[in-house]
Design a protein around this motif. Structure first.
Motif, mmCIF file in Angstrom:
data_model
loop_
_atom_site.group_PDB
_atom_site.id
_atom_site.type_symbol
_atom_site.label_atom_id
_atom_site.label_comp_id
_atom_site.label_asym_id
_atom_site.label_seq_id
_atom_site.Cartn_x
_atom_site.Cartn_y
_atom_site.Cartn_z
ATOM 1 N N ALA A 128 0.820 -1.212 0.000
ATOM 2 C CA ALA A 128 0.000 0.000 0.000
ATOM 3 C C ALA A 128 0.851 1.259 0.000
ATOM 4 N N LEU A 129 1.910 1.251 0.804
ATOM 5 C CA LEU A 129 2.789 2.409 0.940
ATOM 6 C C LEU A 129 4.206 1.947 1.274
ATOM 7 N N PRO A 130 5.203 2.781 0.986
ATOM 8 C CA PRO A 130 6.525 2.525 1.552
ATOM 9 C C PRO A 130 6.433 2.490 3.079
ATOM 10 N N VAL A 131 7.206 1.613 3.692
ATOM 11 C CA VAL A 131 7.153 1.398 5.134
ATOM 12 C C VAL A 131 8.427 1.904 5.789
ATOM 13 N N VAL A 132 8.270 2.690 6.842
ATOM 14 C CA VAL A 132 9.367 3.065 7.725
ATOM 15 C C VAL A 132 9.155 2.324 9.038
ATOM 16 N N LEU A 133 10.108 1.495 9.407
ATOM 17 C CA LEU A 133 10.043 0.780 10.674
ATOM 18 C C LEU A 133 10.181 1.776 11.819
ATOM 19 N N TYR A 134 9.582 1.438 12.957
ATOM 20 C CA TYR A 134 9.673 2.321 14.128
ATOM 21 C C TYR A 134 9.853 1.451 15.370
ATOM 22 N N ASN A 135 11.009 1.624 16.001
ATOM 23 C CA ASN A 135 11.332 0.836 17.187
ATOM 24 C C ASN A 135 11.379 1.732 18.417
ATOM 25 N N VAL A 136 10.468 1.490 19.358
ATOM 26 C CA VAL A 136 10.421 2.267 20.601
ATOM 27 C C VAL A 136 10.008 1.321 21.729
ATOM 28 N N PRO A 137 10.943 0.497 22.202
ATOM 29 C CA PRO A 137 10.601 -0.563 23.164
ATOM 30 C C PRO A 137 9.937 -0.064 24.441
#
Length: 301
Positions: A128-137
């Motif tokens: 659907a869209l380009p994905v940017v991963l987001y890590n915030v444990p």
């Protein structure tokens, strides 16, 4: 699309009765464009996405896309505890005109690394869209490890990561994955200068809501490798970083925005800044005004 420089994780302005304040929203967007912000995130954790109803989420994103009108990328904060629901949300935000999805690791459910691989691959495969991963444990309860990111970075629809873990070794491992097709972005204001000097592509910032030009200046100096100037400017921003951490995000930054006439507060269970921090808020507001004035003069030069 390549994401670089100073990117703002937008706060969501509310009226005194806790309704969306679309006039304040457009004022905030204008402030970002005038301050040199290079992309914005709508309805991330700073934007109180969990407190938004679906229609409100859509209204904010549609309004941002229309207001920005292609001048900078607009990312939509997505990422739910279920893969199928995340895919559905990404399709929805694509239809509303978002340029990419900032997909936080699934909160609360604590998947394994294998589960995270399968989750993100399924989302990216949907296309659907380009994905940017987001890590915030600290918010999600799971940690997207660099070895897992390395596998995901090979996917043509996964275009970057926002990393909120402040450990320099973590950033060092991620920077080894950086390429023309995969951006590495700091998601931690207090250590973003260090990350960008080490090679990170930019910052997804909370503080830039209230100080867009000041954070653009920080990003420009650090990304240009001007270590002395960048570290000196970062030191001037340090009291603002300290204030932004006195209570959970976005409480402090919304206090700064309220002082600028942008929005009135938050939605429960979040509450406005404790009176115990009123003096610190006044000092941070004065600092923000000073640094913005200096930075805007620098941008105009």
């Amino acid at each position: 699309m390549r994401l670089t420089g100073s990117i703002t994780a937008l706060a969501t302005p509310f009226t005194a009765s806790a309704e969306l304040d679309l006039d304040a929203w457009r004022t905030l967007l204008a402030k970002q464009l005038e301050g040199g912000t290079q992309a914005v995130v709508v309805a991330g954790s700073t934007g109180e996405a969990a407190a938004l109803f679906d229609a409100e989420y859509d209204t904010l994103l549609r309004s941002a896309v229309e207001f920005v009108a292609g001048r900078i990328p607009v990312l939509a904060g997505t990422g739910l505890s279920n893969t199928a629901k995340t895919i559905e949300l990404n399709r929805r935000v694509a239809a509303l005109g978002a340029d990419a999805a900032l997909v936080v690791a699934p909160p609360y459910v604590r998947p394994t690394q294998a589960g995270l691989l399968a989750h993100y691959r399924a989302i990216a495969d949907d296309g659907a869209l380009p994905v940017v991963l987001y890590n915030v444990p600290g918010r999600t309860g799971c940690d997207l490890l660099p070895a897992t990111v390395a596998e995901l970075a090979a996917h043509p629809r996964i275009v970057g990561i926002k990393e909120a873990v402040s450990d320099p070794q973590r950033m060092h491992e991620l920077l080894a994955l950086k390429s023309d097709a995969f951006a590495v972005l700091s998601g931690d204001d207090p250590t973003a200068c260090r990350a960008m000097l080490a090679g990170a592509d930019g910052i997804v910032s909370v503080g830039s809501n209230a100080m867009p030009a000041a954070f653009r200046r920080l990003a420009d100096l650090a990304r240009a490798g001007k270590r002395g100037d960048a570290e000196a400017w970062d030191a001037r921003l340090r009291p603002a970083y300290d204030f932004l951490g006195v209570e959970p995000n976005p409480i402090p930054v919304k206090a700064l925005l309220a002082a600028q006439g942008i929005g009135h507060g938050l939605r429960l269970p979040l509450q406005t800044l404790s009176p115990a921090h009123a003096d610190a808020a006044r000092q941070a507001s004065a600092l923000a005004a000073e640094l913005e004035h200096l930075s805007r003069a620098n941008l105009a030069a």
